[in-house]
Scaffold this active site. Sequence first.
Site, PDB file in Angstrom:
ATOM      1  CB  CYS A 185      -3.568   5.232   4.159  1.00 47.20           C
ATOM      2  SG  CYS A 185      -4.687   4.084   4.997  1.00 47.20           S
ATOM      3  CD  GLU A 216      -2.563   1.283   2.633  1.00 44.96           C
ATOM      4  OE1 GLU A 216      -2.735   2.417   3.117  1.00 44.96           O
ATOM      5  OE2 GLU A 216      -2.938   0.223   3.179  1.00 44.96           O
TER       6      GLU A 216
END
Length: 508
Positions: free
Chosen positions: A282, A245
């Site tokens: 995020c 990620e």
Amino acid sequence: MTAAPVWSVDPRTGKHREQVAVEATADEVDAAVREAYAARDALADRAVRAAFLREAATGLEAVSALLIEVADAESALGPVRLTGELARTAYQLRAFADLVDEGAFLDVVIDHPDPAATPPVPDLRRWKIPLGVVAVYAASNFPFAFSVAGGDTASALAAGCPVVVKAHPDHPALSELVAKVLRRAATAHGLPAGVVGLVHGFTAGVDLIKHPLVAAAGFTGSVRGGRALFDAAAARPVPIPFHGELGSLNPVVVTEDAAAERAQDIGAGLAASMTLGVGQFCVKPGLVLVPSGAHGDGLVKALMDAVSDSEPGVLLDHRMRDAFLAGVGERTALPEVDSPVTPGAAGAHTVSAGFLTVPAARLTEGAHAALLEECFGPVTVVARYTGEDELTAVLERLPGSLTATVQLSPAEAAGEGDAAALLARLTPLAGRVLVDGWPTGVAVAPAQHHGGPYPATTSTSTSVGGTAVERWLRPVAYQNTPEPLLPPELRDDNPLRLPRRYDGVLER
């Protein structure tokens, strides 16, 4: 050469707190990987795996006060946030234990011979087996949920894969404490302590991804760091899966009708989402497409009022603070970029939240490419669009994200207008599409998907939810194998009572 010390650092002051460990040498990385590799067979028993995961959750809760104190000292995230994150981490461990008990993730399929088929079908029995040792690269912004005992570790252990974690330098003392809890939980159920390894240091992270006994890797962090490891994983003599990620813009589209009917609510909600955790999520909304005109003006005014009232905060470390200030400076220097509330330094160790505005047409120009990249911290970009054609042109240029959000009017939410078409345009951009909500907050649930097109992630998998376990498994089919030689999971009498598809019929 003397190994470099690993210090615990207080981000509120920038001062060293204590020396926690030393950076791992190549020999120490090798030893940790080999210990994990030797623990593979011990993890084969699903009942033991499930018990281990539950014991780990209980162990974390038993020392929660100490863990939260250390985590706060190293991250400045605050006891309230960290208490919730630790509870989420324990819940996630137990959820994976339940998944292991159920056994559906093994995806057992049995087809008996059918000589009349074209071509003839032999006896085939398929299931999924663990890949082997998983390298886990801990994240900075979630010292529990995406770190030593986080989702990558929990899902890998649930799959039957031992792990070696590369600790994040922002919370080394916490990493050591959590690793000890996991190892105690392992030995309590007869597993080797090496089923969970821990190493520190940048070079150790590089050595880890290159180790020939590492079979897969999970990463949460920056585009630059993640891409370097991704490339290293692909360049190995035997490439391995790398589930990274990396970075996410998380666009939001506000329709004209939504801005007309609830500008105040949308502005306040956006402010709360983009400043949550000092903008260090995020899934922070980093680009918001708002209609030009009076209705859009009302939304920007509401956002300005709410952001102006937010308190300065401490970022996770000074390196991130420097990057945030540099990123804001680069963006505010671009033509036609304004800052109604200027984000920036609020003191020697803190930053203040703010937002930028720009005509949406500028986002179709290469010179403004920085506005289409994540800027980690409490800032977002509001782009004002003048019509559907301009909105579409911007959406076509957006990179992949973890989330994409649309804010609609009640009538649009009920199916009127072009809301369905707008959702269809957003879906290719992200792994999770939201309507009338905000992306910050990722529920741990079976249907969750936390991933997205590159650069959000390097694979199509999720790192949150039950299906995260699939990253660490590979399918194997046995053909015409005598029953006594088959694993118990693939035998006709189903001694382990697993869910399976048996001659085309789903059995539970």
